[in-house]
Write a protein that holds these residues in place. Structure first.
Motif, mmCIF file in Angstrom:
data_model
loop_
_atom_site.group_PDB
_atom_site.id
_atom_site.type_symbol
_atom_site.label_atom_id
_atom_site.label_comp_id
_atom_site.label_asym_id
_atom_site.label_seq_id
_atom_site.Cartn_x
_atom_site.Cartn_y
_atom_site.Cartn_z
ATOM 1 N N GLU A 164 31.861 16.519 -14.759
ATOM 2 C CA GLU A 164 33.417 15.400 -13.740
ATOM 3 C C GLU A 164 33.035 16.552 -12.186
ATOM 4 O O GLU A 164 32.919 15.615 -11.229
ATOM 5 N N PHE A 165 32.820 17.684 -12.262
ATOM 6 C CA PHE A 165 32.467 18.264 -10.564
ATOM 7 C C PHE A 165 31.211 17.589 -10.148
ATOM 8 O O PHE A 165 30.814 17.565 -9.126
ATOM 9 N N ALA A 166 30.208 17.538 -10.849
ATOM 10 C CA ALA A 166 28.973 17.598 -10.338
ATOM 11 C C ALA A 166 27.691 16.670 -10.623
ATOM 12 O O ALA A 166 26.911 15.999 -10.366
ATOM 13 N N GLY A 167 28.668 15.829 -11.496
ATOM 14 C CA GLY A 167 28.081 14.359 -11.849
ATOM 15 C C GLY A 167 27.010 15.111 -13.487
ATOM 16 O O GLY A 167 26.762 15.751 -13.901
ATOM 17 N N PRO A 168 26.534 13.973 -13.802
ATOM 18 C CA PRO A 168 25.653 13.929 -15.168
ATOM 19 C C PRO A 168 24.342 14.859 -14.741
ATOM 20 O O PRO A 168 23.959 14.394 -13.899
ATOM 21 N N GLY A 169 24.386 15.277 -15.821
ATOM 22 C CA GLY A 169 22.814 15.480 -15.496
ATOM 23 C C GLY A 169 21.828 16.861 -15.395
ATOM 24 O O GLY A 169 21.457 17.651 -15.876
ATOM 25 N N ARG A 170 23.103 17.829 -15.016
ATOM 26 C CA ARG A 170 23.245 19.302 -14.313
ATOM 27 C C ARG A 170 23.426 19.743 -15.667
ATOM 28 O O ARG A 170 22.561 21.840 -15.951
ATOM 29 N N LEU A 171 23.669 19.908 -16.533
ATOM 30 C CA LEU A 171 24.293 20.627 -18.058
ATOM 31 C C LEU A 171 23.870 20.150 -18.970
ATOM 32 O O LEU A 171 24.962 18.981 -19.374
ATOM 33 N N LEU A 172 22.646 21.358 -19.703
ATOM 34 C CA LEU A 172 22.939 20.482 -21.092
ATOM 35 C C LEU A 172 23.333 20.843 -22.366
ATOM 36 O O LEU A 172 23.980 22.376 -22.276
ATOM 37 N N ASN A 173 23.974 21.113 -23.638
ATOM 38 C CA ASN A 173 24.343 21.311 -24.957
ATOM 39 C C ASN A 173 23.426 21.421 -25.634
ATOM 40 O O ASN A 173 22.727 20.156 -26.630
ATOM 41 N N HIS A 174 23.922 22.264 -26.662
ATOM 42 C CA HIS A 174 23.197 22.660 -28.262
ATOM 43 C C HIS A 174 24.235 22.476 -29.126
ATOM 44 O O HIS A 174 25.100 22.689 -28.129
#
Length: 468
Positions: A189-199
């Motif tokens: 929401e704040f940085a845009g997609p792609g900065r944090l991924l999830n297990h």
């Protein structure tokens, strides 16, 4: 009141949610004392308070130079002037390639921060941490806010993968799968997609979780499944335990993952107090049985050694030591015909941190992992935020070198900038489906305005999470 000058975190005693800190050796104490003295004298020369000077890259340089001196060999390519000159330190550590951290953590509100900070697990981290590592000093909690600050604002990570340890109850689990996904959504929401991924964390011995995998795959879109074959922590200690190649739990889990199309399995192996189910001996059979799946082995099968456990120091891979430490991962690959460039990947989270103050062991570990799996099959991870900002770990890795005499004697490859770029980002970008050009662009232009805005709104401390 005199404020203590403390060395960077890789020379301090730290632990994680999975182990207690390693005690200092006499040599460690000598390195710590010499580093503190070096930093104190530099602070006096610059008329800066010692504790203030003992932060950032000049402090990292001081610690690495003392490790070189203690080892009698230049493992870290750092100029002496980097202790006194910020520009020299920046030049020594800065490189044009990005960083992707595939192992990061924090605690949700339902986990007991006080217990984690004062209990055996945190004492374990504190013992392991080099004595001059200061990054943990400012952490009063391990919340999502601390996570954003340590993983992104105070560290140059372009992309991170958020994960969790095992556990079925709120007090025993750092993050549940919905909380991991909610954090990813908030960052997007704040940085845009792609900065944090999830297990998605799966307990393969829990039938309801095997059943839930289809829903989790659809709703949470994980980059991979995280599994802990040693079992899970409970109030009474560790419980459960299974192997990836066992017919009751492991192979049905792998078949389910394969059928769902999420073909990356991230398995905790090693750092298990030599628990039988912590051995990576099942990795070779599992990888051979599912050749179109990838297996990232978190911690690379590394064990601490005395006095934490009975495993000896990491040395060269030999027939006599094939059953020990990270050598076990090499052995299981060899026994199942999986060589360089295969579907087994060695991850460095906590392993690099643990060996940083023992650089000869670190050189053996990196040298033999690259020799047996290839430079394309070693992946960067840190176990943040348990140690605070991982920037000193990145900086130390970027200037680390395997000495020429070790390369000649053991056949190790030199750690060129090309190899380091693969380990720090290139390999993860391929395995976790990350656009490397995107990561490089982010690394070059991120001013962290998104992170500051997120923290200012304070929504990150109150996002909903449930123990589902």
């Amino acid at each position: 009141m005199t404020i203590e000058v403390r060395p960077p975190n890789f020379l301090r005693r730290l632990g994680t949610d999975e182990y207690a800190p390693q005690p200092f050796t006499p040599r460690d104490r000598q390195v710590v004392a010499a580093t503190i003295e070096r930093l104190t004298l530099a602070a006096e020369r610059h008329h800066v308070p010692g504790p203030l000077y003992a932060q950032g890259r000049t402090a990292t340089a001081a610690g690495l130079l003392e490790l070189n001196r203690s080892a009698g060999t230049s493992f870290f390519d750092v100029p002496a002037e980097a202790v006194d000159e910020h520009e020299a330190a920046m030049a020594a550590f800065a490189k044009p390639f990005p960083v992707i951290d595939v192992q990061t953590h924090y605690l949700a509100p339902h986990a007991s921060t006080d217990a984690w900070k004062t209990g055996a697990l945190h004492r374990m981290y504190s013992a392991l941490m080099p004595g001059w590592w200061t990054e943990l000093d400012d952490i009063v909690a391990f919340t999502a806010a601390d996570y954003i600050r340590n993983v992104f604002v105070e560290c140059e990570n372009a992309v991170a993968v958020l994960t969790s340890g095992p556990g079925l109850t709120p007090q025993d689990r750092a993050l549940f799968n919905d909380e991991i996904f909610a954090t990813k959504a908030l960052v997007e929401e704040f940085a845009g997609p792609g900065r944090l991924l999830n297990h998605v964390v799966v307990h393969a011995d829990v039938a309801a979780e095997i059943e839930a995998m289809e829903w989790w795959a659809k709703e949470y879109d994980p980059v991979g499944w995280k599994v802990y074959t040693p079992g899970r922590m409970t109030a009474e200690g560790w419980a459960g335990g299974w192997m990836l190649d066992d017919e009751q739990y492991g192979l049905p889990f792998l078949q389910r993952a394969h059928d769902l199309g999420v073909k990356l399995v991230c398995a905790h192996k090693g750092i298990s107090a030599l628990a039988d189910n912590g051995s990576p001996r099942d990795i070779g059979p599992a990888a051979a049985a599912f050749p179109d799946m990838n297996f990232v082995i978190y911690h690379s099968g590394f064990e601490f050694g005395p006095p934490i456990d009975d495993s000896p120091a990491e040395g060269p891979y030999t027939e006599a030591t094939a059953h020990l430490g990270a050598n076990r991962l090499i052995t299981t690959a060899l026994e199942n015909g999986i060589g360089r460039g295969g579907n087994i990947y060695a991850e460095l989270g906590t392993t690099w941190f643990s060996l940083l103050r023992r650089p000869r062991e670190a050189a053996h570990l990196l040298g033999k992992l690259i020799a047996h799996f290839g430079a394309d099959n070693v992946i960067w991870g840190t176990d943040s935020i348990w140690y605070g900002s991982a920037q000193p770990l990145i900086d130390a890795f970027r200037c680390f070198q395997i000495p020429d005499d070790m390369c000649a004697e053991f056949g190790y490859e030199r750690l060129t900038d090309e190899v380091k770029a693969k380990i720090l980002a290139g390999n993860a970008s391929r395995i976790y489906g990350i656009d490397l050009d995107f990561a490089a662009d982010i690394a070059a232009r991120d001013d962290h305005a998104w992170a500051r805005a997120l923290l200012e709104e304070q929504t990150i401390a109150t996002f909903p999470g449930s123990a589902s």
